[in-house]
Design a protein around this motif. Structure first.
Motif: not given
Lengths: 450, 398
Positions: A234-249
């Motif tokens: 979950e921790a690993g996925v959270a990192i990618l999710q966070w970066l992806d959110d920042l990127y998409n915004k």
């Protein structure tokens, strides 16, 4: 006449061949070869230290050879070992630790030292080395290689943007970064992007360690040989999710460069004030502080932002250590050991920090710098030291030991690249990355396990 | 399907016997001798690759892909041994010269004099080219790492995994189209620039030196300059584009644009070399031919197309082969500086880039060796096609 000229040329050439041999016999210095992976000012600094060492101990001649990168030095060492030409001391990066350990080419420093507390009159005090460094390089309970250039991942912020957006100090967590970015990007003279980082596998490892999550199994490879990658948690996925959110915004700047050559794209984006914040290595604290002074803004260094949901356990170190070759002539080993001790003594450790921004690896070096007023003058320089000092030492924050680490890093950076630039699901991408990493680990262990 | 070494050898022998016997018969030799020689060659050929592999592709538990690969190896080995034998025996039986074209008058009296004269070159080739090539073949069947305790034999797994890896196929296609554009753009632009630089203008030699300069620059320096220019954020190109035209392009981080950035940088880097050769070629075009064409009323374009272009054809063909080699093998450094990692979204990962990433960064020697063999065969294949098609249209001399 022509013949005479020809003969004299031959004679000169023969003399030239004989002469160096003759002088070498006369001096009888013990040569200690040291191979490092730097070719820049860090190599020059090391050569200066070696010159001082050679003056102090005239019986030795330490020769420092610079190399292009950690990977190429590793390949050169493997070839040299096959030919029986292994240098006395070699620098390996943290990701090469397992490879170096399995190669059987090196001798733990603790074994070479025995129970001596000084060597050639130079005092040895391992307790003086800072805790996270000791944790990383103490393998099987033994002090294995000599810590030298150690850094941690931190964040640099352009305070002109942050203050204009109402932030008096840099954001500390992932959510705060997102909030700060929202405010910064709404500014009238907003930068092109808000946040950036080099897509180097090391940052994923840092964010994983902060959440106290493991990279590989068997206690991050520290209880037993790692056999599987486990970073698709979950921790690993959270990192990618966070970066992806920042990127998409539109907050995150990703230059497209991966791995060791990605740093310079971040340097440029930050120094030209196209981004407000950059996650980076503390090794370049001096440079980033200077960028601000020259560009007319204030750079403030802070801890690497962490996941609000899991809290902060600690960060791990990066950088490289110096390994002592096994099977050296006792006199050469003595000289090599003495040089390692000299290179990392209090004064040199403090000087090394000032020149580069790598952390002072000894408590006494920190004290020395503090008494000189160094940290008061340059508060950014304490951030990495504090971050490591406050880190709780757990298997996660001690860093992973795994074979084929550089190859796994390439897999991780490619996964991040894919998550940012495509619509693929972070969890699915990370699962694929772990499968690929497992194949690398399996093949590595097949070839290297005793 | 059971395939044993004996069956393969018999099949190879049969094919070899048939081919060589036929050639003997056509050329008026003893066809029975041909039959015997062909059978031996065919049997040996079928085992050429498979015997060193110990026929591992046909072991129990292997997949049909492995068996198919084994059959291809047997066929290739047979062809490699039988074809030269057939060619040689045909020539000898007809008492034809082994070297094509006219024999020069100044031949050596004894054929063996050639051997000591060639010895220095052959020694160097053997040591530094042929031996490493054989070592690559051996490595390609291994799981191998520099500095590891042991190597593990993996049969043809390093090759068959490429068939199953869909990213590899994409890489091959991408390498082809990137190389195509690098070669065509670089040579086309170079010819244009060379023709202009050849015009009699003041300070022409200075222009020519400046034009060749990029070729002399080290790939590392060129790479850094390009990286800092094309960096999508903070780079000079996007700054100027944004200021003047109000647009910005993802030179390095947009998968649609990044391959073109690599193509542009590679073209820029190789143009100096091409211009140099084209200027030299233009100097060798006889002036009287052009004058004659001008007197007959041919315009500039017509003179170029009917006189200059054919006269340049040997140079064009030479450049085509060298540029192809450059595009396939030497764009690695450009990619490694501009889009390290071969991204975004693998859009700049070429075959050579994969080889270096596997071999140098990942220290995975076996897979790197296998991929380098595939790359080598691809380039050989394209070069052969070029020689067979383009090579025929080259005019040497007037």
């Amino acid at each position: 006449m022509k013949k005479l000229v020809f003969l004299s040329v031959v004679l000169v050439m023969m003399l030239a061949l004989v002469a160096p041999g003759a002088t070498a016999v006369a001096q009888e210095k013990i040569k200690v070869d040291v191979w490092i992976a730097f070719q820049d000012y860090r190599w020059d600094w090391t050569k200066e230290v070696a010159a001082r060492f050679n003056e102090m101990f005239p019986q030795y001649e330490v020769v420092v050879t610079g190399g292009y990168s950690y990977e190429t030095v590793f390949a050169q060492v493997a070839v040299a070992a096959e030919q029986g030409q292994l240098p006395a001391v070699v620098q390996f990066f943290e990701a090469g630790t397992q490879d170096a350990r399995d190669s059987g080419l090196f001798k733990p420093i603790a074994d070479a030292l025995g129970d001596r507390t000084e060597i050639l009159g130079l005092p040895v005090d391992f307790d003086d080395f800072v805790e996270p460094v000791r944790a990383y390089y103490t393998l099987d309970g033994k002090w294995t290689s000599m810590p030298w250039n150690t850094s941690s991942a931190i964040m640099f912020s352009n305070m002109n943007y942050l203050r204009a957006a109402g932030w008096e100090k840099p954001p500390a967590t992932w959510n705060e970064v997102e909030q700060a970015c929202e405010a910064i990007m709404a500014l009238e003279n907003a930068p092109e992007y808000c946040f950036t980082w080099p897509n180097h596998g090391w940052f994923f490892e840092q964010w994983l360690a902060q959440q106290d999550a493991l990279y590989v199994n068997n206690g991050n490879g520290r209880e037993a040989r790692a056999t599987e990658a486990v970073f698709n948690s979950e921790a690993g996925v959270a990192i990618l999710q966070w970066l992806d959110d920042l990127y998409n915004k539109g907050y995150l700047y990703y230059s497209g460069a991966q791995g060791g050559d990605s740093w310079s794209t971040v340097d440029q984006a930050y120094s030209t004030q196209q981004v407000a914040m950059a996650a980076y290595s503390s090794s370049d604290t001096t440079l980033y502080t200077q960028m601000g002074i020259e560009g007319g803004f204030e750079t403030v260094a802070s801890f690497l932002p962490y996941n609000d949901d899991t809290g902060w356990t600690g960060n791990l170190i990066g950088g490289a250590t110096l390994w002592l070759a096994d099977g050296l002539d006792p006199a050469v080993e003595e000289g090599a050991l003495a040089f390692l001790v000299y290179l990392t003594n209090t004064e040199n450790a403090a000087d090394w920090h000032k020149i580069t921004g790598y952390i002072p690896i000894r408590y006494s070096a920190y004290d020395l710098l503090e008494s000189e007023g160094w940290f008061e003058q340059w508060p950014n320089q304490t951030v990495a030291v504090q971050q490591l000092a406050q880190s709780k030492v757990t298997p996660a924050t001690s860093g992973a030991l795994v074979g084929g680490f550089p190859a796994i890093r390439n897999v991780v950076t490619a996964a991040i690249d894919r998550v940012l630039l495509s619509d693929d699901d972070p969890k699915a991408v990370l699962d694929e990355a772990v499968a690929e990493a497992n194949r690398i680990i399996e093949e590595y262990n097949l070839l290297n396990a005793p | 399907m059971v395939v044993s070494p004996v069956i393969l050898m018999l099949a190879g022998a049969a094919i070899g016997a048939a081919v060589v016997a036929y050639i003997f018969k056509r050329a008026g030799g003893l066809w029975l001798l041909g039959l015997g020689l062909g059978a031996i060659a065919g049997a040996f050929g079928s085992a050429l690759f498979l015997a060193p592999l110990d026929y591992c592709t046909f072991e129990a538990g292997r997949e049909s892909l492995d068996r198919a690969f084994g059959l291809i190896l047997a066929a290739a080995g047979t062809a490699i041994v039988v074809a030269p034998l057939g060619w040689l025996s045909g020539k000898l039986l007809r008492h034809e010269s082994l070297i094509e074209g006219q024999q020069s008058q100044g031949a050596f009296r004894h054929w063996w004099i050639a051997i000591p004269l060639l010895a220095p070159t052959l020694t160097i080739l053997l040591l530094f080219l042929y031996y490493p090539s054989l070592e690559t073949l051996r490595l390609s069947t291994m799981l191998s790492r520099l500095g590891a305790r042991r190597e593990v034999f993996v049969c043809v797994d390093n090759f068959t995994r490429l068939v199953e890896d869909k990213t590899y196929f994409e890489t091959v296609v991408r390498t082809m189209y990137m190389s195509f554009f690098i070669v065509v753009l670089s040579m086309g632009l170079s010819l244009l620039v060379a023709t202009m630089a050849y015009l009699p203008i003041r300070g022409a030699s200075i222009y020519r030196i400046l034009l060749v300069w990029p070729y002399a620059m080290s790939p590392a320096v060129a790479g850094i300059i390009f990286l800092l220019m094309f960096n999508p954020s903070g780079g000079l190109i996007n700054y100027l584009l944004g200021k003047w035209l109000g647009i910005k392009l993802g030179w390095l981080n947009d998968p649609k644009v990044a391959p073109w950035t690599i193509i542009m940088a590679s073209v820029w880097k190789s143009m100096g070399f091409n211009i140099l050769f084209y200027i030299a070629g233009l100097q060798n075009v006889p002036k009287d031919l052009i004058e004659a064409g001008a007197i007959d009323g041919a315009g500039v374009l017509r003179r170029f197309w009917h006189i200059v272009w054919p006269m340049l054809s040997p140079i064009t063909f030479f450049l085509l082969v060298t540029n192809l080699t450059y595009a396939f093998f030497e764009t690695y450094a450009t990619i490694d500086y501009l889009t390290p990692g071969g991204g975004p979204l693998r859009s700049t990962t070429t075959m050579m880039y994969r080889v270096i990433q596997l071999g140098v960064q990942n220290n995975d020697m076996g897979k790197a060796a296998a991929e380098s063999i595939v790359l080598f065969l691809t380039v050989i294949g394209i070069t052969v096609v070029l020689f067979r098609t383009g090579g025929r249209q080259v005019t040497y001399g007037v």
